[in-house]
Design a protein around this motif. Structure first.
Motif, PDB file in Angstrom:
ATOM      1  N   ASP A 139      -1.657   4.114  -4.639  1.00  0.00           N
ATOM      2  CA  ASP A 139      -2.262   2.827  -4.359  1.00  0.00           C
ATOM      3  C   ASP A 139      -3.020   2.467  -5.386  1.00  0.00           C
ATOM      4  O   ASP A 139      -4.049   3.033  -5.990  1.00  0.00           O
ATOM      5  CB  ASP A 139      -3.417   3.181  -2.940  1.00  0.00           C
ATOM      6  N   ASN A 190       5.579   4.913   0.395  1.00  0.00           N
ATOM      7  CA  ASN A 190       6.127   5.966   0.989  1.00  0.00           C
ATOM      8  C   ASN A 190       7.577   5.784   1.563  1.00  0.00           C
ATOM      9  O   ASN A 190       8.569   6.331   1.366  1.00  0.00           O
ATOM     10  CB  ASN A 190       5.145   6.711   1.978  1.00  0.00           C
ATOM     11  N   GLY A 208       0.914  -1.340  -0.004  1.00  0.00           N
ATOM     12  CA  GLY A 208      -0.010   0.102  -0.077  1.00  0.00           C
ATOM     13  C   GLY A 208       0.734   1.156   0.100  1.00  0.00           C
ATOM     14  O   GLY A 208       2.184   1.213  -0.094  1.00  0.00           O
TER      15      GLY A 208
HETATM   16  C1  LIG Z   1      -2.727  10.712   0.886  1.00  0.00           C
HETATM   17  C2  LIG Z   1      -2.595   9.056   1.578  1.00  0.00           C
HETATM   18  N1  LIG Z   1      -1.257   8.679   1.686  1.00  0.00           N
HETATM   19  C3  LIG Z   1      -1.056   7.667   2.083  1.00  0.00           C
HETATM   20  C4  LIG Z   1      -2.224   6.728   2.494  1.00  0.00           C
HETATM   21  C5  LIG Z   1      -1.990   5.427   3.012  1.00  0.00           C
HETATM   22  O1  LIG Z   1      -2.207   4.239   2.151  1.00  0.00           O
HETATM   23  P1  LIG Z   1      -2.452   2.928   2.467  1.00  0.00           P
HETATM   24  O2  LIG Z   1      -3.390   2.959   3.713  1.00  0.00           O
HETATM   25  O3  LIG Z   1      -2.703   2.109   1.410  1.00  0.00           O
HETATM   26  O4  LIG Z   1      -0.888   2.382   3.212  1.00  0.00           O
HETATM   27  C6  LIG Z   1      -3.395   7.167   2.309  1.00  0.00           C
HETATM   28  C7  LIG Z   1      -4.534   6.193   2.631  1.00  0.00           C
HETATM   29  O5  LIG Z   1      -5.758   6.909   2.719  1.00  0.00           O
HETATM   30  C8  LIG Z   1      -3.629   8.384   1.639  1.00  0.00           C
HETATM   31  O6  LIG Z   1      -4.771   8.859   1.553  1.00  0.00           O
END
Ligand SMILES: Cc1ncc(COP(=O)(O)O)c(C=O)c1O
Length: 455
Positions: free
Chosen positions: A285, A143, A138
């Motif tokens: 994602d 990141n 994810g």
């Molecule tokens: C802007 C942003 N960055 C990072 C994430 C984290 O993503 P994940 O939950 O897939 O690790 C999200 C999740 O909503 C997000 O909206």
């Protein structure tokens, strides 16, 4: 007892089909009775083997009613997409294949599908085709992976081998983030040894965008984190204005585009995404707006050598002569073949299908905003993408309205705080949402909002 794998698979497909049939007519959140039904799954560990088909039957009987129906068309919580049909089917196939997708030698097909999908993604997003792409769980891990690549490059430029020698006594890296940085970037920074609090924070405007004039002087030891798609407002930082100067100063620019990166596939959003491609790394994602099943994130890195050096794993039994290994781009070694679903989604939708899906969701978001506003409710953000922040009176009335909407079950949206005010966040991220779904959802929202104001 029937232990034939195909028997269990066919049963699972039948049950899953039953679950999906008429999903658009179901309540979106489980009712109390369905939640209580979960207790039926809470048994002691069976002493002896159980029939696989019966196990699946129990999961469906007690588990399916207690799902949040985010695979349906009227779920607008957080930023959660549905699943396009080809990706759903591909995930079944990928599970049957059960490929360990760390290495070519374990899965020629898994590796090939990720290599092809990488090329397609870079094409779709109009990025440099030489970028490296990793298929991770994810955006949080995307990141993290990008930050590790940045850490590698900035320190290697100073003659420091961080993978070998760690961060103790290493030259100091500055990290600059916006006031509205997503929590996952902070988590990723902490995992990478930078600390959540050891960042320089730049003020943001009323939409959550970094104010370019507030950015401190950057240098060649700085990691600057921007975002494409603020999680509440959907706002994008001003990439063209910021990235050129940052790159001239020698900084590494990372963009968290968990959902917003997909806007690059749609010409309608060119003004918003302009300059986004100039950064060094990006997180996105696929399980959000490409609508593939969980868990599926993407890290993209312009500096292929940096990500490969940051992620490479060495062992005598691993092939170091191969031209491409999926594990060079991800923190994991063994993992599932998540590129299979990305491949299927991209191939089934095609360039225009992805672009139409993004455009359609944003059109629905604009309609939510305009009709809620017409009904007398306050919209807190500029609806530039798929996110809408609505307020149904004061904080208490807004909380009550959200409670009533969730209880009603026609649709689901959650609460958030924006600039000190409680709000409901509507995120339109599913391929399956239609005009009729928006009409039904608006009716439920307006009805609940008025009830909350009256009480
Ligand atoms: C802007 C942003 N960055 C990072 C994430 C984290 O993503 P994940 O939950 O897939 O690790 C999200 C999740 O909503 C997000 O909206």
């Amino acid at each position: 007892m029937n232990t034939e794998p195909t028997h269990a698979l066919k049963k699972a497909v039948d049950l899953a089909s039953e679950y999906l049939t008429g999903i658009g007519d179901q309540r979106v959140g489980p009712d109390e009775h369905s939640l209580q039904g979960l207790a039926s799954l809470d048994i002691e560990l069976p002493e002896a083997p159980q029939d696989p088909g019966s196990v699946l039957g129990e999961l469906h009987a007690h588990g399916s009613p207690a799902t949040i129906v985010s695979a349906g068309p009227r779920y607008y919580g957080f930023v959660i997409g549905g699943v396009v049909p080809a990706a759903l089917g591909a995930s079944v196939l990928a599970s049957a294949w059960d490929q360990n997708t760390g290495m070519q030698v374990c899965t020629p097909v898994g590796a090939k599908l990720e290599e092809i999908s990488s090329r397609w993604l870079l094409d779709l997003l109009r990025f440099d085709p030489a970028c490296g792409v990793g298929f991770v769980t994810g955006a949080t891990v995307a990141n993290f992976t990008a930050i590790c690549a940045a850490r590698h490059r900035l320190l290697a430029n100073k003659g420091w081998d961080v993978e070998q020698d760690g961060l103790f006594d290493a030259p100091t890296i500055r990290v600059v983030v916006g006031e509205q940085v997503h929590a996952s970037v902070k988590k990723a920074l902490s995992l990478a040894g930078f600390g959540r609090a050891r960042v320089e924070t730049v003020a943001a405007d009323d939409q959550g965008r970094i104010i370019p004039s507030e950015i401190p002087n950057l240098d060649d030891m700085t990691l600057l984190c921007l975002q494409a798609g603020e999680v509440n407002s959907g706002a994008f930082d001003s990439f063209t204005e910021i990235i050129g100067d940052a790159k001239n100063a020698g900084a590494w620019v990372h963009v968290d585009g968990a959902f917003g990166l997909w806007a690059r596939s749609c010409a309608e959003f060119d003004a918003l995404t302009e300059g986004l491609n100039l950064a060094d790394s990006w997180a996105a994602d696929a399980h959000k707006w490409l609508n593939v099943p969980y868990d599926s994130g993407l890290v993209i890195c312009r500096d292929r050598e940096a990500i490969v050096n940051a992620m490479t794993i060495k062992a005598p039994y691993l092939d170091d002569k191969s031209p491409y290994e999926p594990c060079w781009f991800t923190p994991e070694l063994s993992r599932r073949a998540r590129g299979t679903e990305v491949y299927a989604a991209l191939r089934s939708l095609g360039r225009s299908g992805v672009s139409d899906m993004i455009s359609r969701c944003c059109g629905h978001a604009r309609r939510f905003a305009s009709q809620l506003e017409t009904a007398g409710f306050e919209i807190l953000n500029d609806v530039v993408l798929n996110q809408v922040l609505v307020r149904f009176g004061d904080d208490q009335q807004t909380r009550r309205a959200i409670e009533l909407i969730q209880r009603d079950g026609t649709c689901w949206a959650g609460g958030t705080t924006w600039q000190g005010k409680h709000a409901m966040r509507i995120s339109v991220s599913s391929w399956a949402t239609t005009d009729d779904d928006v009409t039904a959802s608006l009716e439920a929202m307006i009805r609940s909002g008025r009830q909350a104001q009256a009480s």
